[in-house]
Design an enzyme around this catalytic site. Sequence first.
Site, mmCIF file in Angstrom:
data_model
loop_
_atom_site.group_PDB
_atom_site.id
_atom_site.type_symbol
_atom_site.label_atom_id
_atom_site.label_comp_id
_atom_site.label_asym_id
_atom_site.label_seq_id
_atom_site.Cartn_x
_atom_site.Cartn_y
_atom_site.Cartn_z
ATOM 1 N N HIS A 138 0.782 -1.238 0.197
ATOM 2 C CA HIS A 138 0.071 0.124 0.023
ATOM 3 C C HIS A 138 0.600 1.203 -0.099
ATOM 4 C CE1 HIS A 138 -3.732 -2.364 0.544
ATOM 5 N NE2 HIS A 138 -3.164 -2.872 1.839
ATOM 6 N N ASP A 191 -2.660 -10.711 -2.132
ATOM 7 C CA ASP A 191 -3.105 -10.163 -0.861
ATOM 8 C C ASP A 191 -4.745 -9.740 -1.029
ATOM 9 O OD1 ASP A 191 -1.915 -8.628 1.791
ATOM 10 O OD2 ASP A 191 -3.958 -7.893 0.930
ATOM 11 N N HIS A 213 -6.220 -7.452 -0.177
ATOM 12 C CA HIS A 213 -6.347 -5.861 -0.456
ATOM 13 C C HIS A 213 -5.898 -5.626 -1.665
ATOM 14 C CE1 HIS A 213 -6.535 -6.469 3.925
ATOM 15 N NE2 HIS A 213 -7.725 -5.871 4.045
ATOM 16 N N ASP A 250 -4.134 -12.966 3.627
ATOM 17 C CA ASP A 250 -5.450 -12.553 4.240
ATOM 18 C C ASP A 250 -6.790 -12.966 3.250
ATOM 19 O OD1 ASP A 250 -4.572 -10.567 2.450
ATOM 20 O OD2 ASP A 250 -4.414 -8.989 3.867
#
Length: 373
Positions: free
Chosen positions: A141, A178, A180, A266
Amino acid sequence: MRTGYVWEELYGWHDTGTHAAFVAPGGLVQPHRHVESAESKTRFAALVEVSGLGAKLDRIRAVPAAEDDVLAVHTAEHLERIRAGSAAPRGGDAGDGTSPFGPGGLEIALLAAGGAVQAASAVVTGRVTNAYALVRPPGHHARPETGMGFCVFANAAIAIQHVRRHHGVERVAVVDWDVHHGNGTEEVFAEDPDVLTISVHQDQLYPKGTGRLTDRGRGAGEGSAINVPLPAGTGNDGYLHAVEQVVLPALERHRPDLVVVASGFDPAALDPLGGMVVTTTGFRRMARAVLDAADRLCDGRVVMTHEGGYSPVYAPLCGVAVLEEMSGERTEVTDFLAEEYEDLPDQALRPHQAEAVAAAAAAAGLQRAGAAL
Ligand code: 3YP
Ligand code: ZN
């Protein structure tokens, strides 16, 4: 040829302190651990050793990323913000209030980026065939001018720029599984046609407003970002379908010299932040598919950098499954939760998931003739 592996004890000392999940405590928010605590990673590293796998891997030591490697991706202001927080008696935050670090956090974040650099360098120089950098804090991120979403520096992007600048690597493909969106990596390379970023993630989970299938890169990099937003509830077959229909054809089309996987666990069934139900079987199959594609395209050159994954119990099992695929070694570790999650009806590909994948393939110009939406 072997599988490289990075883990440093200092990664376990990255101090995210007290939060409630990722919300700062105060008022009626009772202090608890930050969800990005050390445990899911230290227990992964512990299982690597206790299973015997560690002895079969080529241990690569991390060294702190050089300042010019960091500045190839981040602004000087961002680096100085981290330096200042790191020198403060109670530490600082990487930029968004959810990405805390303790005193001395700069050293650990540089060691995380540097672990990715060393892993990528070992792969592209032929010291190892592939490598897993189990680093912390995570990176996907982090944007050029700020950290966010628990990330301080963009570990994978820094490693990619390093091997392009120092080892003659030109074309790179990033596969981010991931849960996200890998917004930071995408942003760093948005205008770069030589670096393809592919992110498979839960639709509009985090960050809000990024990772839409219409986001495809900019300018000269138009088409060099691919997003595959999947509906919450997707399981093993849905993820493998996304890999087969989008990730693999995109890799074939891009012809990378190196594949970088932003490996977050995740999307796992037990994860507290994600809404997906992937098991060790799903991660194993995704890893196998990407490794086989890299065998065809670039002599198997794959470097994985660790991202999210917040179940201290389950993330280590996912990690060992991926490392087994990378190394060809087998351990006696079994997925002791498989019987609970493996046969969920949610593991099957659902029509709305197939539609989401087909839409992403179409947006990326990968729709094969005859493939029905
Ligand atoms: C950052 C704040 C809310 C969700 C969280 C996501 C962190 C993560 O695992 N990114 O991959
Ligand atoms: Zn994540």
